[in-house]
Design an enzyme around this catalytic site. Structure first.
Site, PDB file in Angstrom:
ATOM      1  N   ILE A   1      27.473  -6.983   5.276  1.00 33.16           N
ATOM      2  CA  ILE A   1      27.842  -7.537   3.967  1.00 33.16           C
ATOM      3  C   ILE A   1      27.399  -8.994   3.866  1.00 33.16           C
ATOM      4  O   ILE A   1      26.840  -9.435   2.866  1.00 33.16           O
ATOM      5  CB  ILE A   1      29.371  -7.423   3.748  1.00 33.16           C
ATOM      6  CG1 ILE A   1      29.744  -5.941   3.605  1.00 33.16           C
ATOM      7  CG2 ILE A   1      29.796  -8.197   2.497  1.00 33.16           C
ATOM      8  CD1 ILE A   1      31.214  -5.692   3.486  1.00 33.16           C
TER       9      ILE A   1
ATOM     10  N   THR B   1      15.509   3.251  14.259  1.00 33.04           N
ATOM     11  CA  THR B   1      14.465   2.464  13.599  1.00 33.04           C
ATOM     12  C   THR B   1      14.197   3.010  12.202  1.00 33.04           C
ATOM     13  O   THR B   1      14.141   2.269  11.219  1.00 33.04           O
ATOM     14  CB  THR B   1      13.180   2.482  14.453  1.00 33.04           C
ATOM     15  OG1 THR B   1      13.429   1.720  15.624  1.00 33.04           O
ATOM     16  CG2 THR B   1      11.991   1.894  13.715  1.00 33.04           C
ATOM     17  N   GLN B   2      14.078   4.326  12.111  1.00 35.20           N
ATOM     18  CA  GLN B   2      13.830   4.927  10.794  1.00 35.20           C
ATOM     19  C   GLN B   2      14.944   4.581   9.811  1.00 35.20           C
ATOM     20  O   GLN B   2      14.701   4.237   8.655  1.00 35.20           O
ATOM     21  CB  GLN B   2      13.740   6.450  10.915  1.00 35.20           C
ATOM     22  CG  GLN B   2      12.535   6.953  11.685  1.00 35.20           C
ATOM     23  CD  GLN B   2      12.578   8.478  11.805  1.00 35.20           C
ATOM     24  OE1 GLN B   2      12.926   9.177  10.861  1.00 35.20           O
ATOM     25  NE2 GLN B   2      12.225   8.987  12.972  1.00 35.20           N
TER      26      GLN B   2
ATOM     27  N   CYS C   1      29.062 -33.196  29.908  1.00 35.99           N
ATOM     28  CA  CYS C   1      30.043 -33.459  28.863  1.00 35.99           C
ATOM     29  C   CYS C   1      31.469 -33.305  29.408  1.00 35.99           C
ATOM     30  O   CYS C   1      31.959 -34.192  30.111  1.00 35.99           O
ATOM     31  CB  CYS C   1      29.768 -32.566  27.654  1.00 35.99           C
ATOM     32  SG  CYS C   1      30.415 -33.284  26.131  1.00 35.99           S
TER      33      CYS C   1
ATOM     34  N   GLY D   1      32.294 -31.638  31.812  1.00 39.34           N
ATOM     35  CA  GLY D   1      32.113 -31.684  33.268  1.00 39.34           C
ATOM     36  C   GLY D   1      32.041 -33.114  33.789  1.00 39.34           C
ATOM     37  O   GLY D   1      32.365 -33.386  34.948  1.00 39.34           O
ATOM     38  N   MET D   2      31.585 -34.051  32.946  1.00 37.34           N
ATOM     39  CA  MET D   2      31.610 -35.467  33.329  1.00 37.34           C
ATOM     40  C   MET D   2      33.038 -35.996  33.184  1.00 37.34           C
ATOM     41  O   MET D   2      33.554 -36.692  34.057  1.00 37.34           O
ATOM     42  CB  MET D   2      30.690 -36.289  32.442  1.00 37.34           C
ATOM     43  CG  MET D   2      30.862 -37.791  32.618  1.00 37.34           C
ATOM     44  SD  MET D   2      30.259 -38.688  31.173  1.00 37.34           S
ATOM     45  CE  MET D   2      30.321 -40.381  31.698  1.00 37.34           C
TER      46      MET D   2
ATOM     47  N   HIS E   1      24.381 -33.608  26.346  1.00 33.49           N
ATOM     48  CA  HIS E   1      23.957 -32.250  26.718  1.00 33.49           C
ATOM     49  C   HIS E   1      22.449 -32.210  26.990  1.00 33.49           C
ATOM     50  O   HIS E   1      21.669 -31.903  26.079  1.00 33.49           O
ATOM     51  CB  HIS E   1      24.297 -31.279  25.590  1.00 33.49           C
ATOM     52  CG  HIS E   1      25.758 -31.018  25.459  1.00 33.49           C
ATOM     53  ND1 HIS E   1      26.410 -30.059  26.199  1.00 33.49           N
ATOM     54  CD2 HIS E   1      26.703 -31.608  24.693  1.00 33.49           C
ATOM     55  CE1 HIS E   1      27.696 -30.057  25.884  1.00 33.49           C
ATOM     56  NE2 HIS E   1      27.895 -30.997  24.977  1.00 33.49           N
TER      57      HIS E   1
ATOM     58  N   GLU F   1      20.798 -30.048  28.385  1.00 38.31           N
ATOM     59  CA  GLU F   1      20.243 -28.681  28.286  1.00 38.31           C
ATOM     60  C   GLU F   1      19.579 -28.416  26.936  1.00 38.31           C
ATOM     61  O   GLU F   1      18.769 -27.500  26.815  1.00 38.31           O
ATOM     62  CB  GLU F   1      21.321 -27.630  28.582  1.00 38.31           C
ATOM     63  CG  GLU F   1      22.410 -27.450  27.522  1.00 38.31           C
ATOM     64  CD  GLU F   1      23.602 -28.375  27.716  1.00 38.31           C
ATOM     65  OE1 GLU F   1      23.430 -29.471  28.282  1.00 38.31           O
ATOM     66  OE2 GLU F   1      24.712 -28.008  27.273  1.00 38.31           O
TER      67      GLU F   1
END
Ligand code: GLN
Length: 489
Positions: free
Chosen positions: A97, A140-141, A330, A332-333, A464, A466
């Site tokens: 939707i 798929t169809q 973050c 983790g620091m 961050h 990453e």
């Protein structure tokens, strides 16, 4: 977005909080995404209602078609400047939707504004039934049928599958879906995601796209850089195991960019990086040795709330005491700072104001700072949505520190997404306990990077990294972390 339901929130340079797919686009194209590259139904409706309240539609009835669809079309066409191609992905599944106004908008674009200048590529599933030993083309169809019922005939199909699709099945798909066989492209699972461009080229996807646009194509495409990446990933010279200690470990998509960054660092060090997922909610002092005794590095990624925080602090204590390479990102620091404060500096009740009021808020709510938009102000009662310190900020590195050595430069820029900051008022006490503040905001008030002096590799960063690592440009901190883990063995 719940990280366990939706996966990671990817942050762009400008500070837009987006779907994790944007991260893949950045990694594959090497182009930074912009705020104007991602939109949600919520954003569209919020803009629509603001326009209506402003009086932009006076005297008219505001409806999904044409008002919502017009805003979606504007979003797609807006800010494209002199780009040659716009790649527009609609997330979700045909028939959802939520997706309907988006499909209607691209249907209109394809038939009107961009007639002859647009190509619809539809991604479908071709499952393999192991018990029956056969591939099923029905999903798929049906998916194509569903798409056609809303007025879109795809030009190209990308068929996700685990097994090769035999010519007979491809023919069947082409026939039932009104396509040439060449336009049915196999998108088979690969050993590494970085093989995908090579495989798509082999399958002729690029040629098909250009053909649909009526543009010439060359058979010889330089895929050497991708081949080199695939080579490094598939033929590593060794391996190393890193523990990632977090609370969203049941859906690893919550750490998508992190996983990719570790892989990039593996490419740089020519090792395979195995990840051992450790649920911080179940970690305590007794279990630390059992869970972490066999890993070469420990990483605590970003996170929110007090749930599992004590487990993360235990993991950090283990890394510090046992001289295991540690990388804190973050949250983790922040937890690394609390760990050193509690267990080395003797501030027994050190905590973060994220967990409630505390006497020694080593990590506290940031209420005022400068951003590219000017002065930002926050309080505990501010709106929570989209109000964190978001996007790229500069950081000045301190000469002679490990961080400065790894970056090889003095001024860096990294992406942020957090509400709390390490409290600079505890700097002297933490320094006495052996912590080095190796990166600070240019005004010197916000700690950006900390490291431990007498430890082989212990670094925590408020940002961050990453989000900026790429297969062709692995992030220096991830590289350094994995190199330290390899050294530990
Ligand atoms: N919860 C912490 C904060 O808001 C850390 C956020 C994060 O790790 N991204 O500051």
């Amino acid at each position: 977005m719940n990280p366990i339901q939706h996966g990671e929130v990817f942050v762009t340079e400008e500070g837009a909080e987006t779907d994790l797919d944007l991260g893949h686009y950045e990694r594959f194209t090497g182009v930074n995404a912009r705020r104007s590259d991602n939109v949600t139904s919520g954003r569209i409706y919020s803009d629509l209602i603001a326009k209506e309240r402003h009086g932009d539609y006076l005297g008219r009835t505001v409806q999904v078609i044409p008002h919502v669809t017009n805003l979606i079309k504007q979003f797609i066409l807006n800010d494209t400047g002199d780009t040659d191609f716009v790649l527009c992905e609609i997330g979700g599944t045909v028939g959802d939707i939520e997706g309907l106004p988006f499909f209607e908008a691209i249907r209109q674009l394809g038939h009107h504004e961009l007639r002859g200048r647009s190509v619809f590529v539809h991604l479908t599933l071709v499952p393999y039934l192991a018990a029956a030993k056969e591939l099923k083309t029905k999903p798929t169809q049906h998916s194509v049928k569903e798409l056609r019922s809303i007025g879109i005939q795809p030009h190209i199909l990308l068929c996700r599958c685990e097994r090769p699709i035999p010519a007979s099945e491809r023919k069947k798909i082409a026939l039932f879906c009104n396509l040439d066989e060449d336009a049915v492209i196999e998108a088979r699972d690969t050993d590494t995601i970085y093989r995908v461009p090579i495989n798509y080229h082999k399958e002729g996807l690029d040629a098909q796209v250009l053909k649909c646009f009526g543009l010439p194509h060359e058979d010889e495409v330089d895929l050497a850089p991708w081949r080199a990446v695939v080579d490094a990933v598939t033929k590593p010279k060794g391996e190393v195991t890193i523990a990632v200690v977090g609370k969203y470990v049941t859906l690893t998509d919550a750490y998508k960019s992190l996983i990719e960054s570790l892989d990039h660092a593996g490419i740089a060090n020519r090792v395979k990086v195995n990840i051992k997922w450790v649920n911080s909610r179940h970690l305590d002092r007794e279990k630390a040795e059992e869970e972490l005794g066999d890993v070469a590095g420990i990483l605590v990624p970003g996170g929110f709330g007090s749930g599992g925080a004590e487990g993360k602090i235990e993991a950090i204590r283990y890394a510090r005491e046992n001289r295991v390479p540690y990388f804190g990102i973050c949250f983790g620091m922040q937890m690394a700072v609390i760990e050193t404060a509690r267990n080395v500096a003797g501030i027994a009740d050190a905590s973060s104001s994220e967990f409630g009021e505390c006497h020694n808020p080593l990590v506290g709510l940031m209420t005022e700072w400068e951003s590219s938009r000017g002065r930002e102000l926050r309080s505990t009662s501010s709106d929570k949505g989209g109000t964190m310190r978001l996007g790229a900020y500069l950081c000045t590195l301190v000469k002679g520190t490990k961080a400065a050595k790894m970056y090889g430069e003095q001024e860096i820029s990294e992406r942020h997404r957090h509400r709390y900051e390490v409290n600079i008022h505890y700097k002297a006490q933490l320094e006495k306990a052996g912590m080095v503040f190796s990166g600070l905001s240019p005004d010197g008030v916000l700690p950006e990077i900390v490291e431990l002096k007498d430890h082989p590799w212990f670094i925590g960063v408020q940002f961050h990294p990453e989000f900026k690592s790429r297969p062709f440009a692995p992030h220096p901190l991830f590289q350094g972390f994995v190199a330290a883990a390899v050294k530990k063995g």
